[in-house]
Motif scaffolding. Sequence first.
Motif, PDB file in Angstrom:
ATOM      1  N   GLN A 149       0.845  -1.185   0.000  1.00 30.41           N
ATOM      2  CA  GLN A 149       0.000   0.000   0.000  1.00 30.41           C
ATOM      3  C   GLN A 149       0.879   1.232   0.000  1.00 30.41           C
ATOM      4  OE1 GLN A 149      -2.080  -0.926   3.621  1.00 30.41           O
ATOM      5  NE2 GLN A 149      -0.631   0.212   4.893  1.00 30.41           N
ATOM      6  N   SER A 150       0.299   2.343  -0.451  1.00 26.99           N
ATOM      7  CA  SER A 150       1.068   3.584  -0.524  1.00 26.99           C
ATOM      8  C   SER A 150       0.114   4.759  -0.341  1.00 26.99           C
ATOM      9  CB  SER A 150       1.779   3.691  -1.874  1.00 26.99           C
ATOM     10  OG  SER A 150       2.482   4.910  -1.993  1.00 26.99           O
ATOM     11  N   ARG A 151       0.507   5.723   0.496  1.00 28.23           N
ATOM     12  CA  ARG A 151      -0.339   6.904   0.645  1.00 28.23           C
ATOM     13  C   ARG A 151      -0.164   7.808  -0.566  1.00 28.23           C
ATOM     14  NH1 ARG A 151       1.681  11.760   2.896  1.00 28.23           N
ATOM     15  NH2 ARG A 151       3.941  11.741   3.277  1.00 28.23           N
ATOM     16  N   ARG A 152      -1.124   8.655  -0.782  1.00 28.86           N
ATOM     17  CA  ARG A 152      -1.085   9.579  -1.905  1.00 28.86           C
ATOM     18  C   ARG A 152      -0.543  10.935  -1.456  1.00 28.86           C
ATOM     19  NH1 ARG A 152      -5.851   6.472  -2.730  1.00 28.86           N
ATOM     20  NH2 ARG A 152      -5.902   5.455  -4.765  1.00 28.86           N
ATOM     21  N   ILE A 153       0.005  11.662  -2.399  1.00 23.01           N
ATOM     22  CA  ILE A 153       0.647  12.931  -2.073  1.00 23.01           C
ATOM     23  C   ILE A 153       0.402  13.947  -3.186  1.00 23.01           C
ATOM     24  CG2 ILE A 153       2.852  12.232  -3.117  1.00 23.01           C
ATOM     25  CD1 ILE A 153       4.231  13.748  -0.801  1.00 23.01           C
ATOM     26  N   VAL A 154       0.182  15.200  -2.803  1.00 22.51           N
ATOM     27  CA  VAL A 154       0.049  16.307  -3.749  1.00 22.51           C
ATOM     28  C   VAL A 154       1.434  16.920  -3.940  1.00 22.51           C
ATOM     29  CG1 VAL A 154      -0.993  18.566  -4.179  1.00 22.51           C
ATOM     30  CG2 VAL A 154      -2.328  16.763  -3.047  1.00 22.51           C
ATOM     31  N   CYS A 155       1.816  17.170  -5.178  1.00 22.46           N
ATOM     32  CA  CYS A 155       3.167  17.691  -5.416  1.00 22.46           C
ATOM     33  C   CYS A 155       3.225  18.473  -6.726  1.00 22.46           C
ATOM     34  CB  CYS A 155       4.187  16.564  -5.435  1.00 22.46           C
ATOM     35  SG  CYS A 155       3.844  15.268  -6.657  1.00 22.46           S
ATOM     36  N   ALA A 156       4.304  19.198  -6.882  1.00 16.86           N
ATOM     37  CA  ALA A 156       4.551  19.977  -8.102  1.00 16.86           C
ATOM     38  C   ALA A 156       6.044  20.209  -8.211  1.00 16.86           C
ATOM     39  CB  ALA A 156       3.800  21.302  -8.068  1.00 16.86           C
ATOM     40  N   SER A 157       6.485  20.692  -9.360  1.00 15.83           N
ATOM     41  CA  SER A 157       7.909  20.964  -9.560  1.00 15.83           C
ATOM     42  C   SER A 157       8.260  22.347  -9.000  1.00 15.83           C
ATOM     43  CB  SER A 157       8.250  20.926 -11.045  1.00 15.83           C
ATOM     44  OG  SER A 157       7.687  22.049 -11.700  1.00 15.83           O
ATOM     45  N   PRO A 158       9.522  22.547  -8.600  1.00 12.35           N
ATOM     46  CA  PRO A 158       9.951  23.884  -8.154  1.00 12.35           C
ATOM     47  C   PRO A 158       9.711  24.957  -9.218  1.00 12.35           C
ATOM     48  CG  PRO A 158      11.588  22.238  -7.557  1.00 12.35           C
ATOM     49  CD  PRO A 158      10.596  21.557  -8.447  1.00 12.35           C
ATOM     50  N   ALA A 205     -10.599  20.997   9.582  1.00 12.25           N
ATOM     51  CA  ALA A 205     -11.211  21.014  10.914  1.00 12.25           C
ATOM     52  C   ALA A 205     -12.531  20.246  10.968  1.00 12.25           C
ATOM     53  CB  ALA A 205     -11.422  22.462  11.376  1.00 12.25           C
ATOM     54  N   GLY A 206     -13.294  20.320   9.918  1.00  9.78           N
ATOM     55  CA  GLY A 206     -14.597  19.652   9.905  1.00  9.78           C
ATOM     56  C   GLY A 206     -14.539  18.205   9.464  1.00  9.78           C
ATOM     57  N   GLY A 207     -13.349  17.657   9.264  1.00 10.39           N
ATOM     58  CA  GLY A 207     -13.217  16.279   8.803  1.00 10.39           C
ATOM     59  C   GLY A 207     -12.624  16.231   7.402  1.00 10.39           C
ATOM     60  N   ILE A 208     -12.957  15.196   6.661  1.00  8.52           N
ATOM     61  CA  ILE A 208     -12.450  15.028   5.298  1.00  8.52           C
ATOM     62  C   ILE A 208     -13.363  15.777   4.330  1.00  8.52           C
ATOM     63  CG2 ILE A 208     -11.822  13.396   3.476  1.00  8.52           C
ATOM     64  CD1 ILE A 208     -10.091  13.184   5.950  1.00  8.52           C
ATOM     65  N   THR A 209     -12.759  16.690   3.559  1.00 13.68           N
ATOM     66  CA  THR A 209     -13.514  17.436   2.553  1.00 13.68           C
ATOM     67  C   THR A 209     -12.951  17.113   1.168  1.00 13.68           C
ATOM     68  OG1 THR A 209     -12.037  19.354   2.718  1.00 13.68           O
ATOM     69  CG2 THR A 209     -13.956  19.312   4.181  1.00 13.68           C
ATOM     70  N   VAL A 262       8.150  18.689  -5.297  1.00 13.77           N
ATOM     71  CA  VAL A 262       8.021  19.201  -3.925  1.00 13.77           C
ATOM     72  C   VAL A 262       6.661  18.805  -3.376  1.00 13.77           C
ATOM     73  CG1 VAL A 262       7.966  21.280  -2.488  1.00 13.77           C
ATOM     74  CG2 VAL A 262       9.503  21.175  -4.479  1.00 13.77           C
ATOM     75  N   PRO A 263       6.597  18.188  -2.157  1.00 16.34           N
ATOM     76  CA  PRO A 263       5.295  17.849  -1.568  1.00 16.34           C
ATOM     77  C   PRO A 263       4.554  19.111  -1.139  1.00 16.34           C
ATOM     78  CG  PRO A 263       7.062  17.404  -0.004  1.00 16.34           C
ATOM     79  CD  PRO A 263       7.723  17.785  -1.309  1.00 16.34           C
ATOM     80  N   LEU A 264       3.240  19.091  -1.280  1.00 20.26           N
ATOM     81  CA  LEU A 264       2.406  20.245  -0.962  1.00 20.26           C
ATOM     82  C   LEU A 264       1.273  19.849  -0.014  1.00 20.26           C
ATOM     83  CD1 LEU A 264       2.016  21.665  -4.597  1.00 20.26           C
ATOM     84  CD2 LEU A 264       3.643  22.451  -2.846  1.00 20.26           C
ATOM     85  N   LEU A 265       0.863  20.778   0.850  1.00 22.85           N
ATOM     86  CA  LEU A 265      -0.322  20.633   1.702  1.00 22.85           C
ATOM     87  C   LEU A 265      -0.293  19.363   2.550  1.00 22.85           C
ATOM     88  CD1 LEU A 265      -2.930  21.694  -1.037  1.00 22.85           C
ATOM     89  CD2 LEU A 265      -1.952  23.139   0.778  1.00 22.85           C
ATOM     90  N   GLU A 266       0.902  18.994   3.014  1.00 23.73           N
ATOM     91  CA  GLU A 266       1.041  17.757   3.774  1.00 23.73           C
ATOM     92  C   GLU A 266       0.269  17.794   5.090  1.00 23.73           C
ATOM     93  OE1 GLU A 266       3.279  14.423   3.244  1.00 23.73           O
ATOM     94  OE2 GLU A 266       1.734  15.198   1.920  1.00 23.73           O
ATOM     95  N   PRO A 289      -5.000  13.510   4.022  1.00 24.35           N
ATOM     96  CA  PRO A 289      -5.930  12.653   4.767  1.00 24.35           C
ATOM     97  C   PRO A 289      -5.360  11.268   5.056  1.00 24.35           C
ATOM     98  CG  PRO A 289      -6.548  12.684   2.462  1.00 24.35           C
ATOM     99  CD  PRO A 289      -5.408  13.662   2.611  1.00 24.35           C
ATOM    100  N   GLY A 290      -4.227  10.939   4.468  1.00 20.15           N
ATOM    101  CA  GLY A 290      -3.621   9.634   4.720  1.00 20.15           C
ATOM    102  C   GLY A 290      -4.301   8.477   4.023  1.00 20.15           C
ATOM    103  N   ASP A 291      -5.102   8.783   3.000  1.00 19.31           N
ATOM    104  CA  ASP A 291      -5.757   7.682   2.279  1.00 19.31           C
ATOM    105  C   ASP A 291      -4.722   6.877   1.514  1.00 19.31           C
ATOM    106  OD1 ASP A 291      -5.435  10.000   0.652  1.00 19.31           O
ATOM    107  OD2 ASP A 291      -6.765   9.126  -0.849  1.00 19.31           O
ATOM    108  N   LEU A 292      -4.978   5.583   1.390  1.00 20.27           N
ATOM    109  CA  LEU A 292      -3.996   4.658   0.837  1.00 20.27           C
ATOM    110  C   LEU A 292      -4.441   4.090  -0.505  1.00 20.27           C
ATOM    111  CD1 LEU A 292      -3.165   2.664   4.083  1.00 20.27           C
ATOM    112  CD2 LEU A 292      -1.807   4.504   3.063  1.00 20.27           C
ATOM    113  N   GLU A 293      -3.476   3.881  -1.365  1.00 17.63           N
ATOM    114  CA  GLU A 293      -3.698   3.128  -2.598  1.00 17.63           C
ATOM    115  C   GLU A 293      -3.219   1.700  -2.345  1.00 17.63           C
ATOM    116  OE1 GLU A 293      -2.963   3.882  -7.245  1.00 17.63           O
ATOM    117  OE2 GLU A 293      -1.100   3.599  -6.110  1.00 17.63           O
TER     118      GLU A 293
END
Length: 303
Positions: A163-172, A209-213, A257-261, A265-269
């Motif tokens: 399994q692997s968590r997902r990540i938001v990222c972009a280039s510098p 704050a309100g959970g997963i959006t 570069v990882p973003l908004l870590e 939400p830690g969801d897994l693939e």
Amino acid sequence: MARIFMERSGELEVFLRVVQEGGFSAAARSVGLTPSAVSKLITRLETRLGARLFMRTTRALSLTEEGEAYYRAGQRILQELNDAEQAASAGAVRGRLHVNASIPFGSQFVVPAIPAFLARYPDVIVDLSLTDDVVDLLTQKTDVAIRMGDLPDSALLAHKLGQSRRIVCASPAYLQRKGTPKTPDDLRHHDCLTFNFRRARSGWPFREAGGITQQVVAGSVQVNNGETMKQMLLNGVGIGRLSLWHVAAELKAGHLVPLLEKYNPGDLELIHAVHVGGGQVPHRVRAFIRHLVDTMKASPLGG
């Protein structure tokens, strides 16, 4: 039809024995028949083929040109039949194994696992196909396929590999040009790369704050596979969301570069090996899946 095949395979085996033993009498002794029965069987075979296979004299027995050709073909057929029986026998790990995986996962994890598998099972031939299409195991004659993400309901049997968590990222380069998003809502003002296949989600999940959006995202490019998305990210086209295994090397090298870590939400693939169930699963399939499971346990994706 089964009886006809049995008669033909029996005729072939007796014919080969006659050639190898050099005569009807010797062949008869080796197969437990009378010389007369062997002679009648060869005559019947020649009648069915419409060709003379032997030149017979009182002192010698030799093959005709047609007999030579039939002997060469017969040896090959009998060898293939023996190989098939050995492959189907209990405990035998041999034969051709058809494996399918996506291009990036196959390149990074499946290909490196194959040498050790072949060293342990040298009688297996691995027929590996890397494609981002989801193959039909039955129609495309695939023994094992690696599937990423949630599995649809099906008759396939699945074995978890990792399994692997997902990540938001972009280039510098992209972030320097467009700025770095600080909150999920900032993504509304960014080029977000998305997938164009039917099961793709319209938004990205974030923990707030309100959970997963679900943050709705959009951009100028849609793609049908993760490898293409990664290349787009590296070329500064936009922001993307991929499994960590897919971009780990690029993140480590600083190319992405990882973003908004803090909102991740830690969801897994989940990663599974799937195969057709029912009946006796070939030993080569069981062995290969066990090998993949053991290999993946030693990787960062194990668990």
